[in-house]
Design a protein around this motif. Structure first.
Motif, PDB file in Angstrom:
ATOM      1  N   ILE A  38     -37.098   7.245  11.118  1.00 41.55           N
ATOM      2  CA  ILE A  38     -38.066   6.656  10.180  1.00 41.55           C
ATOM      3  C   ILE A  38     -38.035   7.398   8.848  1.00 41.55           C
ATOM      4  O   ILE A  38     -38.148   6.796   7.776  1.00 41.55           O
ATOM      5  CB  ILE A  38     -39.489   6.680  10.788  1.00 41.55           C
ATOM      6  N   MET A  39     -37.862   8.711   8.901  1.00 41.93           N
ATOM      7  CA  MET A  39     -37.920   9.541   7.694  1.00 41.93           C
ATOM      8  C   MET A  39     -36.642   9.479   6.861  1.00 41.93           C
ATOM      9  O   MET A  39     -36.668   9.857   5.683  1.00 41.93           O
ATOM     10  CB  MET A  39     -38.232  10.987   8.084  1.00 41.93           C
ATOM     11  N   THR A  40     -35.543   9.002   7.419  1.00 39.62           N
ATOM     12  CA  THR A  40     -34.309   8.945   6.625  1.00 39.62           C
ATOM     13  C   THR A  40     -34.453   8.012   5.422  1.00 39.62           C
ATOM     14  O   THR A  40     -33.899   8.297   4.360  1.00 39.62           O
ATOM     15  CB  THR A  40     -33.091   8.499   7.464  1.00 39.62           C
ATOM     16  N   SER A  41     -35.210   6.960   5.566  1.00 39.19           N
ATOM     17  CA  SER A  41     -35.360   6.012   4.465  1.00 39.19           C
ATOM     18  C   SER A  41     -36.075   6.617   3.257  1.00 39.19           C
ATOM     19  O   SER A  41     -35.552   6.556   2.144  1.00 39.19           O
ATOM     20  CB  SER A  41     -36.071   4.752   4.954  1.00 39.19           C
ATOM     21  N   PRO A  42     -37.257   7.220   3.407  1.00 39.36           N
ATOM     22  CA  PRO A  42     -37.901   7.796   2.221  1.00 39.36           C
ATOM     23  C   PRO A  42     -37.109   8.949   1.606  1.00 39.36           C
ATOM     24  O   PRO A  42     -37.059   9.092   0.381  1.00 39.36           O
ATOM     25  CB  PRO A  42     -39.270   8.265   2.707  1.00 39.36           C
ATOM     26  N   VAL A  43     -36.461   9.751   2.439  1.00 39.11           N
ATOM     27  CA  VAL A  43     -35.654  10.850   1.905  1.00 39.11           C
ATOM     28  C   VAL A  43     -34.432  10.281   1.196  1.00 39.11           C
ATOM     29  O   VAL A  43     -34.063  10.730   0.101  1.00 39.11           O
ATOM     30  CB  VAL A  43     -35.257  11.845   3.025  1.00 39.11           C
ATOM     31  N   ARG A  81     -40.526   8.426 -16.086  1.00 42.24           N
ATOM     32  CA  ARG A  81     -39.577   8.048 -15.033  1.00 42.24           C
ATOM     33  C   ARG A  81     -39.693   8.979 -13.835  1.00 42.24           C
ATOM     34  O   ARG A  81     -39.713   8.533 -12.687  1.00 42.24           O
ATOM     35  CB  ARG A  81     -38.160   8.070 -15.571  1.00 42.24           C
ATOM     36  N   VAL A  82     -39.768  10.255 -14.083  1.00 41.60           N
ATOM     37  CA  VAL A  82     -39.720  11.255 -13.008  1.00 41.60           C
ATOM     38  C   VAL A  82     -41.011  11.284 -12.189  1.00 41.60           C
ATOM     39  O   VAL A  82     -40.964  11.521 -10.977  1.00 41.60           O
ATOM     40  CB  VAL A  82     -39.402  12.651 -13.592  1.00 41.60           C
ATOM     41  N   LYS A  83     -42.127  11.003 -12.796  1.00 43.19           N
ATOM     42  CA  LYS A  83     -43.387  11.118 -12.055  1.00 43.19           C
ATOM     43  C   LYS A  83     -43.492  10.120 -10.908  1.00 43.19           C
ATOM     44  O   LYS A  83     -44.290  10.303  -9.996  1.00 43.19           O
ATOM     45  CB  LYS A  83     -44.595  11.030 -12.983  1.00 43.19           C
ATOM     46  N   THR A  84     -42.662   9.098 -10.913  1.00 44.16           N
ATOM     47  CA  THR A  84     -42.688   8.122  -9.824  1.00 44.16           C
ATOM     48  C   THR A  84     -41.806   8.524  -8.642  1.00 44.16           C
ATOM     49  O   THR A  84     -41.884   7.903  -7.589  1.00 44.16           O
ATOM     50  CB  THR A  84     -42.239   6.735 -10.322  1.00 44.16           C
ATOM     51  N   ILE A  85     -40.977   9.548  -8.825  1.00 50.61           N
ATOM     52  CA  ILE A  85     -40.108   9.991  -7.733  1.00 50.61           C
ATOM     53  C   ILE A  85     -40.956  10.698  -6.689  1.00 50.61           C
ATOM     54  O   ILE A  85     -41.726  11.604  -7.018  1.00 50.61           O
ATOM     55  CB  ILE A  85     -38.995  10.938  -8.240  1.00 50.61           C
ATOM     56  N   SER A  86     -40.820  10.270  -5.452  1.00 52.32           N
ATOM     57  CA  SER A  86     -41.576  10.917  -4.384  1.00 52.32           C
ATOM     58  C   SER A  86     -40.838  10.771  -3.061  1.00 52.32           C
ATOM     59  O   SER A  86     -39.986   9.902  -2.911  1.00 52.32           O
ATOM     60  CB  SER A  86     -42.981  10.329  -4.268  1.00 52.32           C
ATOM     61  N   VAL A  87     -41.189  11.647  -2.158  1.00 53.52           N
ATOM     62  CA  VAL A  87     -40.668  11.575  -0.797  1.00 53.52           C
ATOM     63  C   VAL A  87     -41.866  11.220   0.073  1.00 53.52           C
ATOM     64  O   VAL A  87     -42.631  12.086   0.474  1.00 53.52           O
ATOM     65  CB  VAL A  87     -40.035  12.910  -0.350  1.00 53.52           C
ATOM     66  N   ASP A  88     -42.050   9.945   0.304  1.00 52.41           N
ATOM     67  CA  ASP A  88     -43.215   9.460   1.044  1.00 52.41           C
ATOM     68  C   ASP A  88     -42.947   9.511   2.545  1.00 52.41           C
ATOM     69  O   ASP A  88     -42.559   8.504   3.148  1.00 52.41           O
ATOM     70  CB  ASP A  88     -43.571   8.034   0.613  1.00 52.41           C
ATOM     71  N   ILE A 107     -35.377  22.753   6.096  1.00 55.62           N
ATOM     72  CA  ILE A 107     -34.584  21.888   5.212  1.00 55.62           C
ATOM     73  C   ILE A 107     -35.476  20.823   4.567  1.00 55.62           C
ATOM     74  O   ILE A 107     -35.371  20.544   3.366  1.00 55.62           O
ATOM     75  CB  ILE A 107     -33.409  21.261   5.979  1.00 55.62           C
ATOM     76  N   LEU A 108     -36.363  20.230   5.351  1.00 56.43           N
ATOM     77  CA  LEU A 108     -37.285  19.223   4.812  1.00 56.43           C
ATOM     78  C   LEU A 108     -38.241  19.828   3.788  1.00 56.43           C
ATOM     79  O   LEU A 108     -38.512  19.237   2.744  1.00 56.43           O
ATOM     80  CB  LEU A 108     -38.068  18.557   5.939  1.00 56.43           C
ATOM     81  N   PHE A 159     -31.352  14.623   4.136  1.00 59.11           N
ATOM     82  CA  PHE A 159     -30.900  13.331   4.660  1.00 59.11           C
ATOM     83  C   PHE A 159     -29.879  13.542   5.774  1.00 59.11           C
ATOM     84  O   PHE A 159     -29.959  12.903   6.832  1.00 59.11           O
ATOM     85  CB  PHE A 159     -30.312  12.480   3.539  1.00 59.11           C
ATOM     86  N   THR A 160     -28.940  14.435   5.548  1.00 59.58           N
ATOM     87  CA  THR A 160     -27.923  14.730   6.551  1.00 59.58           C
ATOM     88  C   THR A 160     -28.564  15.285   7.821  1.00 59.58           C
ATOM     89  O   THR A 160     -28.192  14.892   8.933  1.00 59.58           O
ATOM     90  CB  THR A 160     -26.887  15.734   5.987  1.00 59.58           C
ATOM     91  N   GLU A 161     -29.521  16.164   7.666  1.00 58.71           N
ATOM     92  CA  GLU A 161     -30.200  16.756   8.825  1.00 58.71           C
ATOM     93  C   GLU A 161     -30.986  15.705   9.596  1.00 58.71           C
ATOM     94  O   GLU A 161     -30.952  15.663  10.826  1.00 58.71           O
ATOM     95  CB  GLU A 161     -31.128  17.892   8.375  1.00 58.71           C
ATOM     96  N   LEU A 162     -31.709  14.847   8.888  1.00 57.20           N
ATOM     97  CA  LEU A 162     -32.466  13.789   9.571  1.00 57.20           C
ATOM     98  C   LEU A 162     -31.540  12.817  10.284  1.00 57.20           C
ATOM     99  O   LEU A 162     -31.846  12.358  11.385  1.00 57.20           O
ATOM    100  CB  LEU A 162     -33.348  13.049   8.571  1.00 57.20           C
ATOM    101  N   THR A 163     -30.414  12.537   9.676  1.00 57.79           N
ATOM    102  CA  THR A 163     -29.423  11.668  10.326  1.00 57.79           C
ATOM    103  C   THR A 163     -28.916  12.316  11.600  1.00 57.79           C
ATOM    104  O   THR A 163     -28.775  11.663  12.650  1.00 57.79           O
ATOM    105  CB  THR A 163     -28.268  11.357   9.364  1.00 57.79           C
ATOM    106  N   ARG A 164     -28.649  13.618  11.536  1.00 57.74           N
ATOM    107  CA  ARG A 164     -28.170  14.351  12.712  1.00 57.74           C
ATOM    108  C   ARG A 164     -29.210  14.316  13.821  1.00 57.74           C
ATOM    109  O   ARG A 164     -28.918  14.002  14.962  1.00 57.74           O
ATOM    110  CB  ARG A 164     -27.838  15.799  12.341  1.00 57.74           C
ATOM    111  N   VAL A 165     -30.452  14.613  13.481  1.00 58.95           N
ATOM    112  CA  VAL A 165     -31.522  14.644  14.484  1.00 58.95           C
ATOM    113  C   VAL A 165     -31.768  13.243  15.034  1.00 58.95           C
ATOM    114  O   VAL A 165     -31.989  13.066  16.233  1.00 58.95           O
ATOM    115  CB  VAL A 165     -32.817  15.237  13.882  1.00 58.95           C
TER     116      VAL A 165
END
Length: 169
Positions: A38-43, A81-88, A107-108, A159-165
């Motif tokens: 689930i977390m791979t998408s927001p990251v 532009r940058v203020k909208t970047i987030s990891v939800d 890592i997260l 992202f790589t770590e979440l994919t691995r897990v």
């Protein structure tokens, strides 16, 4: 010969405890995999935004970075532009962060922190007074560039770590 019923009861209790522990371990593993998926998408989305920002800042011989040094409007536009970047991340992550191994959590945390560092550096630079010293502007712009590079790398690792897990099993 008499049967020691206390020992039999203790043996049964031990068996139930081990079986329950095994079952909970399997459930935690499955939950960890699902949450990672689930977390791979927001990251991944945050990484795409930061990678796009990195590419934009580096385009045309870093023309936009140079523009930040001379135009307050460019600094404000970058902040917009940058203020909208987030990891939800989903609320389940915050509720069950201990579900992940130490390495994954570290890592997260680095990825979340790096995004916040980019936002902070850009915001501070956007708020610089119009007559700020040239060296101060260059220091802030250099910090933005370095933080964007660091955030891109940290988000890639996350992202790589979440994919691995998420695929483990």
């Amino acid at each position: 010969m008499s049967i020691d019923w206390t020992a039999v009861a203790a043996g049964i209790a031990l068996f139930i405890w081990v079986a329950d522990k095994f079952q909970r371990s399997r459930e935690r593993f499955a939950n960890r995999r699902l949450l990672a998926q689930i977390m791979t998408s927001p990251v991944g989305n945050a990484r795409l935004e930061v990678a796009g920002l990195r590419q934009q800042l580096a385009a045309d011989g870093a023309k936009e970075l140079q523009e930040l040094a001379v135009a307050a409007t460019a600094r404000v536009a970058l902040w917009e532009r940058v203020k909208t970047i987030s990891v939800d991340l989903p609320s389940q992550f915050y509720d069950k962060a201990d579900m992940f191994e130490h390495t994954t959590s570290t890592i997260l945390a680095a990825a979340l922190s790096s995004v916040n560092e980019v936002k902070s550096a850009v915001k501070i630079t956007a708020e610089l007074r119009a007559n700020a010293a040239e060296q101060e502007l260059f220091d802030h712009i250099n910090l933005i560039g370095q933080n964007v590079i660091n955030a891109d790398s940290a988000l890639e690792r996350a992202f790589t770590e979440l994919t691995r897990v998420g695929r483990a099993g």
